[in-house]
Design a protein around this motif. Structure first.
Motif, PDB file in Angstrom:
ATOM      1  N   GLY A  88       5.266  19.004   0.934  1.00  0.00           N
ATOM      2  CA  GLY A  88       5.803  20.447   0.832  1.00  0.00           C
ATOM      3  C   GLY A  88       7.299  20.486   0.096  1.00  0.00           C
ATOM      4  N   GLU A  89       7.374  19.169  -0.589  1.00  0.00           N
ATOM      5  CA  GLU A  89       9.363  19.143  -0.396  1.00  0.00           C
ATOM      6  C   GLU A  89       8.845  19.705  -2.480  1.00  0.00           C
ATOM      7  N   LYS A  90       9.862  20.297  -2.926  1.00  0.00           N
ATOM      8  CA  LYS A  90       9.964  20.416  -4.633  1.00  0.00           C
ATOM      9  C   LYS A  90      10.790  19.654  -5.217  1.00  0.00           C
ATOM     10  N   LEU A  91      10.613  19.181  -6.108  1.00  0.00           N
ATOM     11  CA  LEU A  91      10.832  18.706  -7.242  1.00  0.00           C
ATOM     12  C   LEU A  91      11.004  19.534  -8.108  1.00  0.00           C
ATOM     13  N   LEU A  92      12.323  19.723  -8.711  1.00  0.00           N
ATOM     14  CA  LEU A  92      12.868  20.120 -10.620  1.00  0.00           C
ATOM     15  C   LEU A  92      12.741  18.842 -11.645  1.00  0.00           C
ATOM     16  N   VAL A  93      11.782  18.933 -12.324  1.00  0.00           N
ATOM     17  CA  VAL A  93      11.959  17.705 -13.555  1.00  0.00           C
ATOM     18  C   VAL A  93      11.815  18.269 -14.775  1.00  0.00           C
ATOM     19  N   GLY A  94      12.499  18.556 -15.048  1.00  0.00           N
ATOM     20  CA  GLY A  94      13.115  19.302 -16.662  1.00  0.00           C
ATOM     21  C   GLY A  94      13.066  21.305 -16.407  1.00  0.00           C
ATOM     22  N   ASN A  95      12.318  21.305 -17.021  1.00  0.00           N
ATOM     23  CA  ASN A  95      12.157  22.753 -16.618  1.00  0.00           C
ATOM     24  C   ASN A  95      10.817  23.999 -15.800  1.00  0.00           C
ATOM     25  N   CYS A  96      10.069  22.149 -15.517  1.00  0.00           N
ATOM     26  CA  CYS A  96       9.183  22.477 -14.009  1.00  0.00           C
ATOM     27  C   CYS A  96       9.014  22.179 -12.749  1.00  0.00           C
ATOM     28  N   ILE A  97       8.807  23.136 -11.750  1.00  0.00           N
ATOM     29  CA  ILE A  97       9.112  22.891 -10.829  1.00  0.00           C
ATOM     30  C   ILE A  97       7.993  22.158  -9.329  1.00  0.00           C
ATOM     31  N   ILE A  98       7.502  21.210  -9.342  1.00  0.00           N
ATOM     32  CA  ILE A  98       6.862  20.096  -8.435  1.00  0.00           C
ATOM     33  C   ILE A  98       6.755  20.661  -7.662  1.00  0.00           C
ATOM     34  N   THR A  99       5.896  20.394  -7.022  1.00  0.00           N
ATOM     35  CA  THR A  99       5.804  21.033  -5.052  1.00  0.00           C
ATOM     36  C   THR A  99       4.793  20.107  -5.119  1.00  0.00           C
ATOM     37  N   ASN A 100       4.745  19.568  -3.861  1.00  0.00           N
ATOM     38  CA  ASN A 100       4.046  18.517  -3.316  1.00  0.00           C
ATOM     39  C   ASN A 100       3.298  19.097  -2.300  1.00  0.00           C
ATOM     40  N   SER A 101       1.757  17.943  -2.170  1.00  0.00           N
ATOM     41  CA  SER A 101       1.443  18.482  -1.073  1.00  0.00           C
ATOM     42  C   SER A 101       1.392  18.294   0.396  1.00  0.00           C
ATOM     43  N   ASP A 102       0.472  17.365   1.323  1.00  0.00           N
ATOM     44  CA  ASP A 102       1.118  17.754   2.412  1.00  0.00           C
ATOM     45  C   ASP A 102       0.713  16.897   2.962  1.00  0.00           C
ATOM     46  N   GLN A 103       1.416  15.898   1.958  1.00  0.00           N
ATOM     47  CA  GLN A 103       1.113  14.250   2.287  1.00  0.00           C
ATOM     48  C   GLN A 103       2.460  13.465   1.444  1.00  0.00           C
ATOM     49  N   ARG A 104       2.984  12.267   2.087  1.00  0.00           N
ATOM     50  CA  ARG A 104       4.626  11.731   1.704  1.00  0.00           C
ATOM     51  C   ARG A 104       3.515  11.346   0.306  1.00  0.00           C
ATOM     52  N   THR A 105       3.888  11.450  -0.530  1.00  0.00           N
ATOM     53  CA  THR A 105       4.493  11.048  -2.183  1.00  0.00           C
ATOM     54  C   THR A 105       5.401   9.851  -3.086  1.00  0.00           C
ATOM     55  N   ILE A 121       9.656   8.331 -12.480  1.00  0.00           N
ATOM     56  CA  ILE A 121       9.323   9.307 -13.588  1.00  0.00           C
ATOM     57  C   ILE A 121      10.315   8.537 -14.777  1.00  0.00           C
ATOM     58  N   GLU A 122       9.631   8.487 -15.810  1.00  0.00           N
ATOM     59  CA  GLU A 122      10.034   7.688 -17.023  1.00  0.00           C
ATOM     60  C   GLU A 122      10.108   8.793 -18.715  1.00  0.00           C
ATOM     61  N   GLY A 123      11.713   8.221 -19.204  1.00  0.00           N
ATOM     62  CA  GLY A 123      11.667   9.237 -20.007  1.00  0.00           C
ATOM     63  C   GLY A 123      12.778  10.177 -19.702  1.00  0.00           C
ATOM     64  N   ARG A 124      13.451  11.098 -20.365  1.00  0.00           N
ATOM     65  CA  ARG A 124      15.014  12.032 -20.187  1.00  0.00           C
ATOM     66  C   ARG A 124      14.520  13.202 -20.103  1.00  0.00           C
ATOM     67  N   ALA A 125      14.794  13.516 -18.891  1.00  0.00           N
ATOM     68  CA  ALA A 125      14.627  14.992 -17.955  1.00  0.00           C
ATOM     69  C   ALA A 125      15.873  15.076 -16.685  1.00  0.00           C
ATOM     70  N   PRO A 126      16.207  16.994 -16.893  1.00  0.00           N
ATOM     71  CA  PRO A 126      16.993  16.633 -15.327  1.00  0.00           C
ATOM     72  C   PRO A 126      16.264  16.197 -14.449  1.00  0.00           C
ATOM     73  N   ILE A 127      16.277  15.812 -13.310  1.00  0.00           N
ATOM     74  CA  ILE A 127      15.237  15.653 -11.932  1.00  0.00           C
ATOM     75  C   ILE A 127      16.417  15.858 -10.703  1.00  0.00           C
ATOM     76  N   LEU A 128      15.899  17.203 -10.047  1.00  0.00           N
ATOM     77  CA  LEU A 128      16.806  17.484  -8.756  1.00  0.00           C
ATOM     78  C   LEU A 128      15.944  17.394  -7.340  1.00  0.00           C
ATOM     79  N   ARG A 129      16.029  17.275  -6.769  1.00  0.00           N
ATOM     80  CA  ARG A 129      15.628  17.136  -5.570  1.00  0.00           C
ATOM     81  C   ARG A 129      15.577  18.763  -5.244  1.00  0.00           C
TER      82      ARG A 129
END
Length: 141
Positions: free
Chosen positions: A10-27, A31-39
């Motif tokens: 369920g944890e979220k991660l910001l990559v660039g201007n996208c929010i990625i939401t994890n499913s119900d399992q640890r993942t 990540i390669e490249g240049r983009a802002p990343i925030l937990r």
């Protein structure tokens, strides 16, 4: 070299201007490249920026996410100048934030801004410990 990020369920991660939401399992992501990343735990919203140091963090966060110092620069320096006037003992941390911004190390500036929040919280905790009847946020009990 790829950045390895492990997300809790369920944890979220910001990559660039996208929010990625994890499913119900640890993942685990690489990540390669240049983009802002925030937990999720490192993302501050305007509503949660309820102290001067948190507002400084938010300004630096916007610089980092947008990769654009100029857009937020004036607001940032206004906040920093007010903070330094109220808390001159924070100059070392503020100087570190400024140096990281000037050298383009915005993620490091964000980490230094987080230390400023911790410093502010320590000051508030110490002040309330000396003044009975006040909580750490300055509210009467």
């Amino acid at each position: 070299m790829a950045l390895k990020v492990e997300l809790k369920p369920g944890e979220k991660l910001l990559v660039g201007n996208c929010i990625i939401t994890n499913s119900d399992q640890r993942t685990r992501l690489f990540i390669e490249g240049r983009a802002p990343i925030l937990r999720e735990k490192d993302i501050l919203t305007a509503a949660s920026a309820n102290t001067p140091a948190k507002r400084i963090y938010l300004a630096v966060q916007l610089m980092y996410i947008d990769d654009d110092v100029e857009k937020t620069r004036d607001a940032y320096f206004s906040l920093v100048n007010d903070f330094l006037a109220a808390v001159p003992s924070s100059a070392e941390i503020v100087n570190q934030i400024n140096n990281e911004i000037l050298t383009g190390q915005l993620y490091k500036a964000l980490k230094a801004a987080n230390r400023l929040i911790e410093y502010e919280q320590d000051l508030l905790s110490n002040a309330s410990a000396r003044r009975p009847g006040l909580s750490a946020d300055g509210e009467s009990r």
